[in-house]
Design a protein around this motif. Sequence first.
Motif, PDB file in Angstrom:
ATOM      1  N   ASN A 119       2.440   1.731  -3.459  1.00 39.20           N
ATOM      2  CA  ASN A 119       1.403   2.153  -4.403  1.00 39.20           C
ATOM      3  C   ASN A 119       1.092   3.639  -4.226  1.00 39.20           C
ATOM      4  OD1 ASN A 119      -1.010   1.630  -6.264  1.00 39.20           O
ATOM      5  ND2 ASN A 119      -2.027   2.367  -4.431  1.00 39.20           N
ATOM      6  N   LYS A 142      -9.033   4.369  -2.280  1.00 40.12           N
ATOM      7  CA  LYS A 142      -9.072   3.917  -3.672  1.00 40.12           C
ATOM      8  C   LYS A 142      -7.630   3.771  -4.142  1.00 40.12           C
ATOM      9  CE  LYS A 142     -13.574   4.097  -4.187  1.00 40.12           C
ATOM     10  NZ  LYS A 142     -14.194   5.056  -5.107  1.00 40.12           N
ATOM     11  N   GLY A 143      -7.208   2.546  -4.408  1.00 47.09           N
ATOM     12  CA  GLY A 143      -5.805   2.276  -4.688  1.00 47.09           C
ATOM     13  C   GLY A 143      -5.237   3.031  -5.861  1.00 47.09           C
ATOM     14  N   SER A 144      -6.064   3.359  -6.844  1.00 50.92           N
ATOM     15  CA  SER A 144      -5.552   4.017  -8.048  1.00 50.92           C
ATOM     16  C   SER A 144      -5.187   5.479  -7.816  1.00 50.92           C
ATOM     17  CB  SER A 144      -6.587   3.924  -9.173  1.00 50.92           C
ATOM     18  OG  SER A 144      -7.797   4.545  -8.776  1.00 50.92           O
ATOM     19  N   VAL A 145      -5.760   6.119  -6.784  1.00 52.22           N
ATOM     20  CA  VAL A 145      -5.506   7.540  -6.556  1.00 52.22           C
ATOM     21  C   VAL A 145      -5.011   7.828  -5.142  1.00 52.22           C
ATOM     22  CG1 VAL A 145      -7.206   8.254  -8.283  1.00 52.22           C
ATOM     23  CG2 VAL A 145      -7.912   7.982  -5.895  1.00 52.22           C
ATOM     24  N   GLU A 146      -4.798   6.808  -4.332  1.00 51.62           N
ATOM     25  CA  GLU A 146      -4.377   7.025  -2.952  1.00 51.62           C
ATOM     26  C   GLU A 146      -2.955   7.575  -2.911  1.00 51.62           C
ATOM     27  OE1 GLU A 146      -5.377   4.746   1.105  1.00 51.62           O
ATOM     28  OE2 GLU A 146      -4.141   3.596  -0.277  1.00 51.62           O
ATOM     29  N   ASN A 171       1.690   6.649  -6.875  1.00 47.78           N
ATOM     30  CA  ASN A 171       0.619   7.567  -7.252  1.00 47.78           C
ATOM     31  C   ASN A 171       1.022   9.019  -7.019  1.00 47.78           C
ATOM     32  OD1 ASN A 171      -1.129   5.509  -8.003  1.00 47.78           O
ATOM     33  ND2 ASN A 171      -2.084   5.376  -5.986  1.00 47.78           N
ATOM     34  N   LYS A 178      -7.567   7.979 -12.193  1.00 50.99           N
ATOM     35  CA  LYS A 178      -6.318   8.731 -12.291  1.00 50.99           C
ATOM     36  C   LYS A 178      -6.447   9.866 -13.288  1.00 50.99           C
ATOM     37  CE  LYS A 178      -2.256   5.883 -11.173  1.00 50.99           C
ATOM     38  NZ  LYS A 178      -2.841   4.762 -10.433  1.00 50.99           N
ATOM     39  N   ASP A 187     -12.598   2.930  -9.096  1.00 50.71           N
ATOM     40  CA  ASP A 187     -11.169   2.668  -8.972  1.00 50.71           C
ATOM     41  C   ASP A 187     -10.621   2.213 -10.315  1.00 50.71           C
ATOM     42  OD1 ASP A 187      -8.832   2.638  -7.645  1.00 50.71           O
ATOM     43  OD2 ASP A 187      -9.254   0.905  -6.383  1.00 50.71           O
ATOM     44  N   GLY A 188      -9.489   2.751 -10.731  1.00 54.49           N
ATOM     45  CA  GLY A 188      -8.867   2.359 -11.991  1.00 54.49           C
ATOM     46  C   GLY A 188      -8.211   3.542 -12.677  1.00 54.49           C
ATOM     47  N   PHE A 189      -7.756   3.308 -13.910  1.00 53.36           N
ATOM     48  CA  PHE A 189      -7.067   4.367 -14.646  1.00 53.36           C
ATOM     49  C   PHE A 189      -7.964   5.563 -14.947  1.00 53.36           C
ATOM     50  CE2 PHE A 189      -5.569   6.392 -18.573  1.00 53.36           C
ATOM     51  CZ  PHE A 189      -4.300   6.761 -18.164  1.00 53.36           C
ATOM     52  N   ARG A 242       0.837  -1.210   0.000  1.00 53.91           N
ATOM     53  CA  ARG A 242       0.000   0.000   0.000  1.00 53.91           C
ATOM     54  C   ARG A 242       0.865   1.252   0.000  1.00 53.91           C
ATOM     55  NH1 ARG A 242      -4.691   1.474   4.474  1.00 53.91           N
ATOM     56  NH2 ARG A 242      -5.731   3.100   3.221  1.00 53.91           N
TER      57      ARG A 242
END
Length: 323
Positions: free
Chosen positions: A78, A245-249, A82, A162, A157-159, A75
């Motif tokens: 990631n 949200k993993g894509s923007v965290e 980001n 981003k 969540d996703g590209f 995490r």
Amino acid sequence: MRTRKATGAGRTAALLVSPTLLVLTIVVIYPTLMALNESLYGPKGLDPKTGFISSTEPFVGLRNYTGILTQAGDRFWNAFWNTTFFTVVTVSLETVIGVAMALIMHRAFRGRAVVRASILVPWAIPTAISGLLWKWIFNADGIANVLLGHQVLWTADGFPAKLAVVIADVWKTAPFIGLLVLAGLQVIPKEVYEAARIDGAGALARFRHITLPLVKPALLVAVLFRCLDALRMFDLPYILIGAQKGSVETLSMLAQNEASNVRFGPAAAYAVILFLYVFLIALAFVRLLGADLIGDGGAKGRREARSRQRKPAAAPRRAEVMA
């Protein structure tokens, strides 16, 4: 006598600088030291010695930092990626768009004041309001999907998430770079451009050899400020996309998440790591481009030109004398 003057000047300088140092101590140095101290303590929990809930935070040393790199390693890295991605992409796009805005605002045309005011509106809007506005635009039934003609889950969540953050951040902060570059453009003498036109230089040549070198100090200051701001990005992805949200965290969002769960030690450790990251980026930026940041490049060139003018002209060659 000279020693007394130097002592008096030193005291005056210390007196003038002391308010700034006091503000920096209260706003920057003290909170940083408190965060560093807090990062060495763990959350309150069950005391194995007594079997009761501990009323104080136990001292854990560097265990919070090792836990970030081991237990929460995926995490953390990631969020680190980001943060770096948003900084590089948004600042690059904002620099290009901001310079274009500055060139447009610098030109003399009818309605220039209205254009300047409208370009600066996004920068004047608070980030929280800007995040809500773009959240409505990127909703499933928002105007973005209507214009595209098909459904895109921008706030999931996703590209696409981003991309939504990048678009919203560039829209808001590109005028900031444009404003600083415009200030640099306005101090360039018009005679320089007129001389270049007389010499036959085109628009691209004037931009490369006159505008960019002379506006470079202001541009570098704007890029530095935006890099430092983007590295601490929190409110825009938090409001626009949401928490966890993993894509923007980002690293700031990780620190806030730990603090909201009453884990102040790990939260302070995240804050210290982010502080060190921002500090190293700023230090590298100033070390590599320090002369350009304060405009010493042009002064150095002028000093070299004056020194060349003072040198005596070389003696003419014998062939030229005989001729």
